[in-house]
Design a protein around this motif. Structure first.
Motif, PDB file in Angstrom:
ATOM      1  N   HIS A 182      11.666  16.828   3.328  1.00  0.00           N
ATOM      2  CA  HIS A 182      10.901  15.614   2.527  1.00  0.00           C
ATOM      3  C   HIS A 182      11.973  15.246   1.331  1.00  0.00           C
ATOM      4  O   HIS A 182      12.072  13.988   1.023  1.00  0.00           O
ATOM      5  CB  HIS A 182       9.489  16.429   2.097  1.00  0.00           C
ATOM      6  N   CYS A 244       1.305  11.881   0.079  1.00  0.00           N
ATOM      7  CA  CYS A 244       2.676  12.328  -0.505  1.00  0.00           C
ATOM      8  C   CYS A 244       3.026  12.304  -1.741  1.00  0.00           C
ATOM      9  O   CYS A 244       2.672  11.342  -2.676  1.00  0.00           O
ATOM     10  CB  CYS A 244       3.391  11.077   0.217  1.00  0.00           C
ATOM     11  N   CYS A 247       5.184   8.768  -2.324  1.00  0.00           N
ATOM     12  CA  CYS A 247       4.730   7.486  -2.216  1.00  0.00           C
ATOM     13  C   CYS A 247       3.292   7.266  -1.957  1.00  0.00           C
ATOM     14  O   CYS A 247       2.583   6.375  -1.531  1.00  0.00           O
ATOM     15  CB  CYS A 247       5.348   7.077  -0.984  1.00  0.00           C
ATOM     16  N   CYS A 264       5.754  13.342   5.588  1.00  0.00           N
ATOM     17  CA  CYS A 264       5.604  12.070   5.340  1.00  0.00           C
ATOM     18  C   CYS A 264       5.860  11.033   6.135  1.00  0.00           C
ATOM     19  O   CYS A 264       7.023  10.606   6.269  1.00  0.00           O
ATOM     20  CB  CYS A 264       5.868  11.663   3.799  1.00  0.00           C
ATOM     21  N   HIS A 266       5.768   7.810   5.972  1.00  0.00           N
ATOM     22  CA  HIS A 266       6.581   6.731   5.198  1.00  0.00           C
ATOM     23  C   HIS A 266       7.787   7.103   4.813  1.00  0.00           C
ATOM     24  O   HIS A 266       8.878   6.414   5.033  1.00  0.00           O
ATOM     25  CB  HIS A 266       5.738   6.235   4.103  1.00  0.00           C
ATOM     26  N   CYS A 267       8.179   8.298   4.098  1.00  0.00           N
ATOM     27  CA  CYS A 267       9.347   8.503   3.666  1.00  0.00           C
ATOM     28  C   CYS A 267      10.354   9.292   4.601  1.00  0.00           C
ATOM     29  O   CYS A 267      11.632   9.270   4.392  1.00  0.00           O
ATOM     30  CB  CYS A 267       9.313   9.733   2.244  1.00  0.00           C
TER      31      CYS A 267
HETATM   32 ZN   LIG Z   1       6.271   9.571   1.277  1.00  0.00          ZN
END
Ligand SMILES: [Zn+2]
Length: 284
Positions: A182, A244, A247, A264, A266-267
Protein backbone atom coordinates in the motif's frame (compact mmCIF):
# COMPACT_ATOMS: atom_id res chain seq x y z
CA UNK A 1 11.17 -10.93 16.12
CA UNK A 2 13.40 -7.88 15.87
CA UNK A 3 12.01 -6.41 19.08
CA UNK A 4 12.10 -9.78 20.86
CA UNK A 5 15.76 -10.07 19.92
CA UNK A 6 16.47 -6.56 21.17
CA UNK A 7 14.73 -7.09 24.50
CA UNK A 8 16.37 -10.45 25.14
CA UNK A 9 19.68 -9.04 23.97
CA UNK A 10 19.40 -6.39 26.69
CA UNK A 11 18.32 -8.81 29.44
CA UNK A 12 20.13 -12.08 28.90
CA UNK A 13 23.85 -11.59 28.23
CA UNK A 14 25.85 -12.49 31.31
CA UNK A 15 22.98 -14.47 32.82
CA UNK A 16 23.53 -18.13 33.48
CA UNK A 17 21.30 -21.05 32.57
CA UNK A 18 20.94 -23.26 35.62
CA UNK A 19 19.08 -25.97 33.75
CA UNK A 20 16.72 -26.46 30.84
CA UNK A 21 13.63 -28.58 30.38
CA UNK A 22 11.75 -29.61 27.25
CA UNK A 23 8.11 -30.24 28.15
CA UNK A 24 7.29 -29.96 24.44
CA UNK A 25 8.49 -33.41 23.47
CA UNK A 26 8.97 -32.56 19.81
CA UNK A 27 10.27 -29.05 20.32
CA UNK A 28 13.96 -29.93 20.46
CA UNK A 29 15.18 -30.83 16.99
CA UNK A 30 18.83 -31.72 17.68
CA UNK A 31 20.62 -34.23 19.91
CA UNK A 32 24.28 -33.47 19.23
CA UNK A 33 25.58 -31.55 21.12
CA UNK A 34 23.34 -32.94 23.86
CA UNK A 35 20.84 -30.45 25.26
CA UNK A 36 22.31 -30.98 28.73
CA UNK A 37 25.44 -29.16 27.47
CA UNK A 38 23.72 -25.85 28.15
CA UNK A 39 23.35 -26.50 31.89
CA UNK A 40 25.55 -23.88 33.52
CA UNK A 41 26.03 -21.94 30.27
CA UNK A 42 26.09 -18.15 30.12
CA UNK A 43 24.19 -16.17 27.51
CA UNK A 44 26.55 -14.08 25.42
CA UNK A 45 24.21 -12.50 22.88
CA UNK A 46 20.96 -12.49 20.92
CA UNK A 47 20.69 -12.13 17.15
CA UNK A 48 17.97 -12.38 14.53
CA UNK A 49 17.89 -13.75 10.99
CA UNK A 50 14.56 -13.57 9.22
CA UNK A 51 12.01 -14.95 11.67
CA UNK A 52 14.65 -16.92 13.58
CA UNK A 53 16.13 -16.01 16.94
CA UNK A 54 19.72 -16.99 17.66
CA UNK A 55 20.84 -17.04 21.29
CA UNK A 56 24.57 -17.39 21.77
CA UNK A 57 25.70 -19.28 24.84
CA UNK A 58 29.06 -20.14 26.37
CA UNK A 59 28.84 -23.63 27.83
CA UNK A 60 31.10 -25.23 30.46
CA UNK A 61 31.72 -28.45 28.52
CA UNK A 62 31.40 -27.54 24.83
CA UNK A 63 32.42 -23.87 24.67
CA UNK A 64 30.38 -21.60 22.40
CA UNK A 65 27.06 -22.99 21.18
CA UNK A 66 24.01 -21.42 19.53
CA UNK A 67 20.36 -21.92 20.41
CA UNK A 68 18.36 -21.48 17.23
CA UNK A 69 14.69 -20.77 17.91
CA UNK A 70 11.85 -20.73 15.39
CA UNK A 71 8.52 -19.77 16.92
CA UNK A 72 6.53 -20.52 13.75
CA UNK A 73 3.15 -18.80 13.78
CA UNK A 74 1.82 -19.53 17.28
CA UNK A 75 5.00 -19.57 19.37
CA UNK A 76 6.22 -16.99 21.88
CA UNK A 77 9.39 -16.54 23.85
CA UNK A 78 9.02 -14.71 27.13
CA UNK A 79 11.13 -13.99 30.19
CA UNK A 80 9.19 -14.43 33.42
CA UNK A 81 10.23 -13.90 37.04
CA UNK A 82 8.18 -16.93 38.02
CA UNK A 83 8.40 -20.55 36.97
CA UNK A 84 5.77 -22.03 34.68
CA UNK A 85 3.13 -24.21 36.24
CA UNK A 86 3.70 -27.88 35.45
CA UNK A 87 0.20 -27.91 34.03
CA UNK A 88 0.94 -25.11 31.56
CA UNK A 89 0.29 -26.82 28.25
CA UNK A 90 1.90 -23.98 26.30
CA UNK A 91 5.41 -24.75 27.63
CA UNK A 92 7.75 -26.12 24.98
CA UNK A 93 11.25 -25.34 26.27
CA UNK A 94 12.06 -23.79 29.65
CA UNK A 95 15.41 -22.28 30.61
CA UNK A 96 15.93 -21.53 34.26
CA UNK A 97 17.98 -18.37 34.55
CA UNK A 98 17.97 -17.42 38.26
CA UNK A 99 19.34 -14.03 39.27
CA UNK A 100 19.81 -12.90 42.89
CA UNK A 101 16.76 -10.62 42.77
CA UNK A 102 14.59 -13.20 40.95
CA UNK A 103 15.61 -16.76 41.82
CA UNK A 104 12.72 -18.22 39.77
CA UNK A 105 13.38 -16.34 36.54
CA UNK A 106 12.63 -18.46 33.51
CA UNK A 107 12.97 -17.99 29.77
CA UNK A 108 10.04 -19.81 28.21
CA UNK A 109 9.42 -20.94 24.68
CA UNK A 110 5.66 -21.33 24.56
CA UNK A 111 3.14 -22.17 21.91
CA UNK A 112 -0.57 -21.48 21.74
CA UNK A 113 -3.05 -23.70 19.98
CA UNK A 114 -3.02 -27.43 19.50
CA UNK A 115 -0.24 -27.79 16.95
CA UNK A 116 3.35 -28.23 18.04
CA UNK A 117 5.38 -26.54 15.38
CA UNK A 118 7.74 -24.18 17.22
CA UNK A 119 11.23 -25.61 17.63
CA UNK A 120 14.63 -25.12 19.19
CA UNK A 121 17.98 -26.45 18.00
CA UNK A 122 21.27 -26.48 19.85
CA UNK A 123 24.10 -26.14 17.35
CA UNK A 124 27.84 -25.66 17.24
CA UNK A 125 28.51 -22.19 15.75
CA UNK A 126 30.00 -23.65 12.56
CA UNK A 127 26.75 -25.50 11.85
CA UNK A 128 24.46 -22.46 12.07
CA UNK A 129 24.79 -21.01 8.57
CA UNK A 130 24.41 -24.44 6.97
CA UNK A 131 21.31 -25.32 8.98
CA UNK A 132 18.36 -25.87 6.68
CA UNK A 133 16.38 -23.10 8.39
CA UNK A 134 19.07 -20.54 7.55
CA UNK A 135 20.82 -21.89 4.47
CA UNK A 136 18.21 -20.61 2.01
CA UNK A 137 17.33 -17.45 3.85
CA UNK A 138 17.59 -14.37 1.63
CA UNK A 139 19.10 -11.01 2.72
CA UNK A 140 16.99 -8.91 5.08
CA UNK A 141 14.46 -6.32 3.89
CA UNK A 142 15.28 -4.08 6.84
CA UNK A 143 17.12 -1.86 7.67
CA UNK A 144 18.24 -1.85 4.02
CA UNK A 145 16.98 -4.13 1.24
CA UNK A 146 19.76 -5.82 -0.75
CA UNK A 147 21.28 -4.10 -3.82
CA UNK A 148 20.14 -6.96 -6.03
CA UNK A 149 16.48 -6.50 -5.05
CA UNK A 150 15.44 -6.13 -8.72
CA UNK A 151 16.98 -9.49 -9.66
CA UNK A 152 15.53 -11.14 -6.56
CA UNK A 153 12.02 -10.00 -7.46
CA UNK A 154 12.33 -10.72 -11.19
CA UNK A 155 9.99 -13.68 -11.17
CA UNK A 156 6.59 -14.26 -12.76
CA UNK A 157 4.91 -14.34 -9.36
CA UNK A 158 2.59 -11.84 -7.64
CA UNK A 159 4.28 -9.42 -5.25
CA UNK A 160 2.22 -10.45 -2.22
CA UNK A 161 3.62 -13.97 -2.48
CA UNK A 162 7.16 -12.97 -3.54
CA UNK A 163 7.64 -10.54 -0.67
CA UNK A 164 6.63 -13.11 1.93
CA UNK A 165 8.99 -15.72 0.51
CA UNK A 166 11.94 -15.81 2.90
CA UNK A 167 14.15 -17.24 0.12
CA UNK A 168 13.52 -14.09 -1.95
CA UNK A 169 13.74 -11.49 0.82
CA UNK A 170 13.79 -12.12 4.58
CA UNK A 171 11.82 -10.53 7.37
CA UNK A 172 8.46 -9.63 5.80
CA UNK A 173 5.45 -11.54 7.12
CA UNK A 174 1.90 -11.67 5.85
CA UNK A 175 0.88 -8.83 8.18
CA UNK A 176 3.32 -6.25 6.89
CA UNK A 177 3.30 -7.13 3.22
CA UNK A 178 -0.09 -5.39 2.80
CA UNK A 179 1.15 -2.19 4.41
CA UNK A 180 4.34 -2.24 2.34
CA UNK A 181 2.47 -2.70 -0.95
CA UNK A 182 0.00 0.00 0.00
CA UNK A 183 2.81 2.42 0.87
CA UNK A 184 4.42 1.65 -2.51
CA UNK A 185 1.02 1.98 -4.26
CA UNK A 186 1.46 -1.37 -5.96
CA UNK A 187 -1.11 -4.07 -6.63
CA UNK A 188 -0.54 -7.22 -4.58
CA UNK A 189 -1.07 -9.15 -7.83
CA UNK A 190 1.45 -7.23 -9.88
CA UNK A 191 4.18 -9.62 -10.98
CA UNK A 192 7.70 -9.17 -9.71
CA UNK A 193 9.14 -9.27 -13.24
CA UNK A 194 6.77 -6.51 -14.31
CA UNK A 195 8.09 -3.67 -12.11
CA UNK A 196 9.39 -0.42 -13.59
CA UNK A 197 12.48 1.18 -12.06
CA UNK A 198 10.29 3.76 -10.34
CA UNK A 199 8.01 1.06 -8.91
CA UNK A 200 10.99 -0.88 -7.67
CA UNK A 201 12.32 2.21 -5.90
CA UNK A 202 8.92 2.88 -4.37
CA UNK A 203 8.84 -0.70 -3.11
CA UNK A 204 12.34 -0.44 -1.67
CA UNK A 205 11.44 2.81 0.11
CA UNK A 206 8.20 1.29 1.41
CA UNK A 207 10.05 -1.70 2.91
CA UNK A 208 12.41 0.59 4.79
CA UNK A 209 9.74 3.03 5.96
CA UNK A 210 7.00 0.55 6.89
CA UNK A 211 9.22 -1.98 8.66
CA UNK A 212 11.01 0.93 10.33
CA UNK A 213 7.70 2.40 11.48
CA UNK A 214 6.62 -0.91 13.01
CA UNK A 215 9.95 -1.49 14.75
CA UNK A 216 9.85 2.06 16.16
CA UNK A 217 6.36 1.36 17.46
CA UNK A 218 7.45 -1.88 19.12
CA UNK A 219 10.55 -0.21 20.53
CA UNK A 220 8.24 2.17 22.36
CA UNK A 221 5.48 -0.24 23.36
CA UNK A 222 6.96 -3.71 23.91
CA UNK A 223 8.69 -4.48 27.18
CA UNK A 224 9.78 -7.57 29.10
CA UNK A 225 8.48 -10.12 29.94
CA UNK A 226 7.35 -9.77 26.27
CA UNK A 227 3.66 -10.01 25.49
CA UNK A 228 1.60 -13.07 24.66
CA UNK A 229 -0.14 -11.10 21.97
CA UNK A 230 1.75 -8.40 20.10
CA UNK A 231 -0.01 -5.23 19.06
CA UNK A 232 -0.25 -4.93 15.29
CA UNK A 233 0.00 -1.29 14.32
CA UNK A 234 -1.15 -1.91 10.75
CA UNK A 235 -2.61 0.88 8.66
CA UNK A 236 -4.06 -1.31 5.92
CA UNK A 237 -3.74 -5.01 6.74
CA UNK A 238 -7.03 -6.34 8.20
CA UNK A 239 -8.60 -2.86 7.95
CA UNK A 240 -10.95 -3.86 5.10
CA UNK A 241 -14.18 -1.89 5.17
CA UNK A 242 -12.41 1.13 6.65
CA UNK A 243 -11.24 4.19 4.71
CA UNK A 244 -7.82 4.11 3.05
CA UNK A 245 -5.40 6.20 5.16
CA UNK A 246 -4.25 7.95 1.98
CA UNK A 247 -7.34 8.50 -0.18
CA UNK A 248 -10.30 7.42 2.01
CA UNK A 249 -11.59 4.87 -0.53
CA UNK A 250 -12.98 1.88 1.35
CA UNK A 251 -10.27 -0.78 1.68
CA UNK A 252 -11.06 -4.16 0.12
CA UNK A 253 -9.75 -7.60 0.97
CA UNK A 254 -9.18 -11.03 -0.49
CA UNK A 255 -9.75 -13.80 2.05
CA UNK A 256 -7.60 -16.89 1.97
CA UNK A 257 -7.96 -19.94 4.14
CA UNK A 258 -5.74 -18.69 6.93
CA UNK A 259 -5.08 -15.04 6.19
CA UNK A 260 -6.49 -11.93 4.68
CA UNK A 261 -4.95 -9.62 2.11
CA UNK A 262 -6.12 -6.01 2.33
CA UNK A 263 -5.58 -3.32 -0.32
CA UNK A 264 -6.92 0.00 -1.57
CA UNK A 265 -8.60 -0.24 -4.98
CA UNK A 266 -7.91 3.43 -5.68
CA UNK A 267 -4.24 3.54 -4.66
CA UNK A 268 -3.19 0.07 -5.75
CA UNK A 269 -5.35 -1.63 -8.37
CA UNK A 270 -6.56 1.18 -10.65
CA UNK A 271 -10.05 0.93 -9.25
CA UNK A 272 -10.41 -2.80 -9.76
CA UNK A 273 -11.82 -4.86 -6.91
CA UNK A 274 -9.97 -8.14 -6.89
CA UNK A 275 -11.77 -11.41 -6.65
CA UNK A 276 -12.64 -12.43 -3.14
CA UNK A 277 -11.74 -16.10 -3.18
CA UNK A 278 -13.86 -16.92 -0.18
CA UNK A 279 -16.90 -15.42 -1.82
CA UNK A 280 -16.25 -16.96 -5.24
CA UNK A 281 -15.90 -20.36 -3.58
CA UNK A 282 -19.24 -19.95 -1.85
CA UNK A 283 -20.90 -18.98 -5.10
CA UNK A 284 -19.66 -22.01 -7.04
ZN1 LIG B 1 -6.20 4.65 -1.17
Amino acid sequence: MEIVTRRLGEALPGERIESALTPGINALKTFDPPFSAIDGAAFTGARRRGKLLLLDVDTPSRGALVLLVHLMSAGRIQLFDKRASLRDKTSRVLFRVPVPTHPDRELRVREFGTKQRAWVKLLVPEAVDADEALAHLAPEAWPEPPDDLAERLAAPRPLHSLLRDQRVIAGIGRTWVDDILHAAQLSPFKRGDDLSDAELEALRDAMVSELGRVIDYYEEHVQLPLPEKFPKPTRVHAHQGEPCPRCETVLEAVFYEDYVMTYCPHCQTEGRVLKDRRLSRLLK
